[in-house]
Design a protein around this motif. Sequence first.
Motif, short mmCIF file in Angstrom:
data_model
loop_
_atom_site.label_atom_id
_atom_site.label_comp_id
_atom_site.label_asym_id
_atom_site.label_seq_id
_atom_site.Cartn_x
_atom_site.Cartn_y
_atom_site.Cartn_z
N GLY A 1 0.79 -1.22 0.00
CA GLY A 1 0.00 0.00 0.00
C GLY A 1 0.82 1.27 0.00
O GLY A 1 0.29 2.33 -0.23
N THR A 2 2.13 1.18 0.21
CA THR A 2 2.92 2.41 0.25
C THR A 2 3.26 2.90 -1.15
O THR A 2 3.52 4.07 -1.32
N ARG A 3 3.29 2.00 -2.14
CA ARG A 3 3.54 2.36 -3.53
C ARG A 3 4.73 3.31 -3.65
O ARG A 3 4.61 4.41 -4.14
N GLU A 4 5.88 2.85 -3.21
CA GLU A 4 7.08 3.66 -3.17
C GLU A 4 7.51 4.17 -4.55
O GLU A 4 7.84 5.31 -4.70
N GLY A 5 7.59 3.29 -5.54
CA GLY A 5 8.04 3.69 -6.87
C GLY A 5 9.55 3.84 -6.92
O GLY A 5 10.27 3.47 -5.99
N MET A 6 10.03 4.38 -8.03
CA MET A 6 11.46 4.55 -8.25
C MET A 6 11.72 5.92 -8.85
O MET A 6 10.91 6.41 -9.65
N LYS A 7 12.86 6.49 -8.50
CA LYS A 7 13.27 7.73 -9.15
C LYS A 7 13.52 7.43 -10.61
O LYS A 7 14.00 6.34 -10.96
N ILE A 8 13.20 8.38 -11.46
CA ILE A 8 13.29 8.14 -12.90
C ILE A 8 14.70 7.77 -13.33
O ILE A 8 14.90 6.90 -14.20
N ASP B 1 11.82 14.83 -1.52
CA ASP B 1 13.16 15.12 -1.01
C ASP B 1 14.05 15.83 -2.02
O ASP B 1 15.13 16.32 -1.66
N ASP B 2 13.64 15.88 -3.29
CA ASP B 2 14.44 16.48 -4.35
C ASP B 2 13.51 16.98 -5.43
O ASP B 2 13.01 16.21 -6.25
N ARG B 3 13.25 18.28 -5.45
CA ARG B 3 12.28 18.84 -6.38
C ARG B 3 12.64 18.60 -7.84
O ARG B 3 11.79 18.64 -8.71
#
Length: 165
Positions: A64-71, A105-107
Motif C-alpha cells: 500500500g505504500t507504492r514507493e516507486g522509483m526515481k526516474i 526530497d528532491d524537487r
Amino acid sequence: MKFNNLDTQESPYFLLTRASLSATAMLRKALASAGLGNIRPAYLGVLMCLWKEESLDEALAKLGTREGMKIAELGRCAGLEPSSMTGVIDRMERDGLVERTSDPDDRRAQIIRLTAEGSRVRGKVTGAVDAALAECFAGIDMKRLAAFSEVLRAVLRSTNRGELS
C-alpha cells in the motif's frame, strides 16, 4: 573481428539486429493477442523493474505504500538512456500504466509508480512474454540458450552498457 564479410548470414551485428527485430515483432503480436494492445515491447524493461520493486515492497510488508522509483534509477535498471526515458514514461503514463510525482526530497527528481492498471496487467503480460519467448527459442537447448545469454551480457559489458540490475 573485421567487418569485411558482406554475407549477412555471417555478420554478428546483422544477425543480432534481425533476431531482435523478429523477437520484438513476435512479442508485439503476443501482447495484442492477449488483449494487451496498450503494452509496447519498449515498456517491458520499465515494467519489469517496477514489478520487481513492487514485489520487494510487498515482501517487506510495505503493501500500500507504492514507493516507486526515481526516474534516473528506473532508467538504469531498465537499461534506457535518460533521453529515451522521458518518451517511454510519457507513453506509459498516457496508456495508464504509470504515474509520476515529484520527489518530496528532491524537487528536480520524479518518482515513477505503477498505477493499479500497471500492477493488474503483470500476469497477462508475463504470460504473453513467456509464450513469445517460448516460440522464439523453440528447439534451442537450455545450455545453448544460457551460453547465448552470457554472450549478450558480455557484449553489454564491452559496450559499457553492462550495468545490468
